[in-house]
Design a protein around this motif. Structure first.
Motif, PDB file in Angstrom:
ATOM      1  N   UNK A   1       1.624  -9.441   6.368  1.00 50.13           N
ATOM      2  CA  UNK A   1       1.911  -8.801   5.089  1.00 50.13           C
ATOM      3  C   UNK A   1       0.579  -8.407   4.503  1.00 50.13           C
ATOM      4  N   UNK A   2       0.412  -7.150   4.165  1.00 45.52           N
ATOM      5  CA  UNK A   2      -0.830  -6.633   3.584  1.00 45.52           C
ATOM      6  C   UNK A   2      -0.489  -6.005   2.242  1.00 45.52           C
ATOM      7  N   UNK A   3      -1.156  -6.479   1.205  1.00 47.14           N
ATOM      8  CA  UNK A   3      -0.940  -5.947  -0.138  1.00 47.14           C
ATOM      9  C   UNK A   3      -2.154  -5.165  -0.601  1.00 47.14           C
ATOM     10  N   UNK A   4      -1.922  -4.123  -1.379  1.00 49.53           N
ATOM     11  CA  UNK A   4      -2.980  -3.480  -2.148  1.00 49.53           C
ATOM     12  C   UNK A   4      -3.270  -4.408  -3.319  1.00 49.53           C
ATOM     13  N   UNK A   5      -4.525  -4.581  -3.632  1.00 51.30           N
ATOM     14  CA  UNK A   5      -4.964  -5.436  -4.746  1.00 51.30           C
ATOM     15  C   UNK A   5      -5.458  -4.510  -5.848  1.00 51.30           C
ATOM     16  N   UNK A   6      -4.764  -4.512  -6.988  1.00 52.50           N
ATOM     17  CA  UNK A   6      -5.084  -3.608  -8.094  1.00 52.50           C
ATOM     18  C   UNK A   6      -5.676  -4.351  -9.277  1.00 52.50           C
TER      19      UNK A   6
ATOM     20  N   UNK B   1      -2.360   2.627   6.781  1.00 48.74           N
ATOM     21  CA  UNK B   1      -1.227   2.328   5.895  1.00 48.74           C
ATOM     22  C   UNK B   1       0.085   2.393   6.675  1.00 48.74           C
ATOM     23  N   UNK B   2       0.245   3.393   7.533  1.00 49.60           N
ATOM     24  CA  UNK B   2       1.467   3.516   8.342  1.00 49.60           C
ATOM     25  C   UNK B   2       1.623   2.300   9.256  1.00 49.60           C
ATOM     26  N   UNK B   3       0.535   1.792   9.796  1.00 50.75           N
ATOM     27  CA  UNK B   3       0.596   0.614  10.659  1.00 50.75           C
ATOM     28  C   UNK B   3       0.991  -0.651   9.922  1.00 50.75           C
ATOM     29  N   UNK B   4       0.692  -0.715   8.621  1.00 51.53           N
ATOM     30  CA  UNK B   4       1.054  -1.902   7.830  1.00 51.53           C
ATOM     31  C   UNK B   4       2.560  -2.077   7.750  1.00 51.53           C
TER      32      UNK B   4
ATOM     33  N   UNK C   1      -9.003   3.849  -0.515  1.00 49.54           N
ATOM     34  CA  UNK C   1      -9.301   2.996   0.640  1.00 49.54           C
ATOM     35  C   UNK C   1     -10.514   3.512   1.402  1.00 49.54           C
ATOM     36  N   UNK C   2     -10.555   4.818   1.639  1.00 47.24           N
ATOM     37  CA  UNK C   2     -11.685   5.404   2.360  1.00 47.24           C
ATOM     38  C   UNK C   2     -12.990   5.109   1.622  1.00 47.24           C
ATOM     39  N   UNK C   3     -12.976   5.193   0.310  1.00 50.31           N
ATOM     40  CA  UNK C   3     -14.173   4.893  -0.483  1.00 50.31           C
ATOM     41  C   UNK C   3     -14.550   3.415  -0.377  1.00 50.31           C
ATOM     42  N   UNK C   4     -13.568   2.535  -0.491  1.00 43.08           N
ATOM     43  CA  UNK C   4     -13.820   1.092  -0.396  1.00 43.08           C
ATOM     44  C   UNK C   4     -14.397   0.743   0.973  1.00 43.08           C
TER      45      UNK C   4
ATOM     46  N   UNK D   1       0.843  -1.189   0.000  1.00 43.35           N
ATOM     47  CA  UNK D   1       0.000   0.000   0.000  1.00 43.35           C
ATOM     48  C   UNK D   1       0.883   1.245   0.000  1.00 43.35           C
ATOM     49  N   UNK D   2       0.366   2.328  -0.578  1.00 39.23           N
ATOM     50  CA  UNK D   2       1.069   3.609  -0.620  1.00 39.23           C
ATOM     51  C   UNK D   2       0.136   4.689  -0.082  1.00 39.23           C
TER      52      UNK D   2
END
Length: 189
Positions: free
Chosen positions: A71-76, A58-61, A31-34, A23-24
């Motif tokens: 491990x947490x990934x953004x899914x695009x 995101x900072x906590x990730x 994210x807020x919308x999702x 995540x960036x």
């Protein structure tokens, strides 16, 4: 001792349809919308849907990845180059080589197999892990494991395809090693 470095960078993985990546901060608005989706809110623990809460999340990730806990990934969506959800390996036990897999997908992207596709990508790092009580490798018609040097279980290169589909096994045998030489493909029973 652990077989992999816990603080290693999260890999970016893609199958050409979906991509999982770290995540960036630029993901905060999406994210807020999702997170406004009632289904995601009902089934997951997510912060209040705001850009500020997303930035804190995101900072906590990064801290969780650094500690080796998750491990947490953004899914695009690769075609749209748009955030579609999240794939995670949580509760990582490095000594036992286990973790829980988790995912949520925004409503716009549901029904396109994004969760399954991202699980196959994450499975390269999830050997001997479970998702909802099922071993990774037991979903869908085929899952692929990488044995690259960066993986938990490695042989410096190589991998494995796991399937219970006889026709797919036959086709993989025809493709093995670019249709030359020896390679072993075993159908799971």
């Amino acid at each position: 001792p652990a077989l992999v470095t816990r603080s290693q960078d999260l890999p970016v993985l893609t199958d050409g349809v979906v991509r999982i990546r770290p995540f960036a901060v630029t993901d905060a608005e999406a994210l807020a919308e999702i997170w406004t989706d009632p289904t995601i809110r009902a089934r997951n623990t997510v912060p209040e849907p705001s850009a500020g809460a997303a930035l804190e999340w995101i900072a906590g990730l990064a801290a969780a990845a650094e500690s080796g806990d998750a491990w947490e990934w953004a899914l695009d969506d690769v075609e749209k180059d748009q955030l579609a959800g999240r794939r995670a390996l949580k509760g990582i036990n490095w000594e036992l080589g286990r973790a829980s897999a988790a995912c949520w997908v925004a409503p716009t992207f549901r029904g396109r197999q994004f969760a399954a596709r991202s699980l196959r990508l994450a499975a390269a790092h999830a050997f001997a892990c479970t998702s909802r009580g099922t071993m990774v490798g037991g979903f869908g018609s085929c899952e692929i494991f990488s044995f690259h040097a960066t993986k938990f279980l490695n042989s410096f290169e190589g991998g494995a395809a796991v399937t219970n589909d006889d026709e797919l096994t036959r086709k993989m045998r025809l493709m093995r090693n670019f249709e030359r030489g020896e390679c072993h493909v075993h159908a799971a029973r």
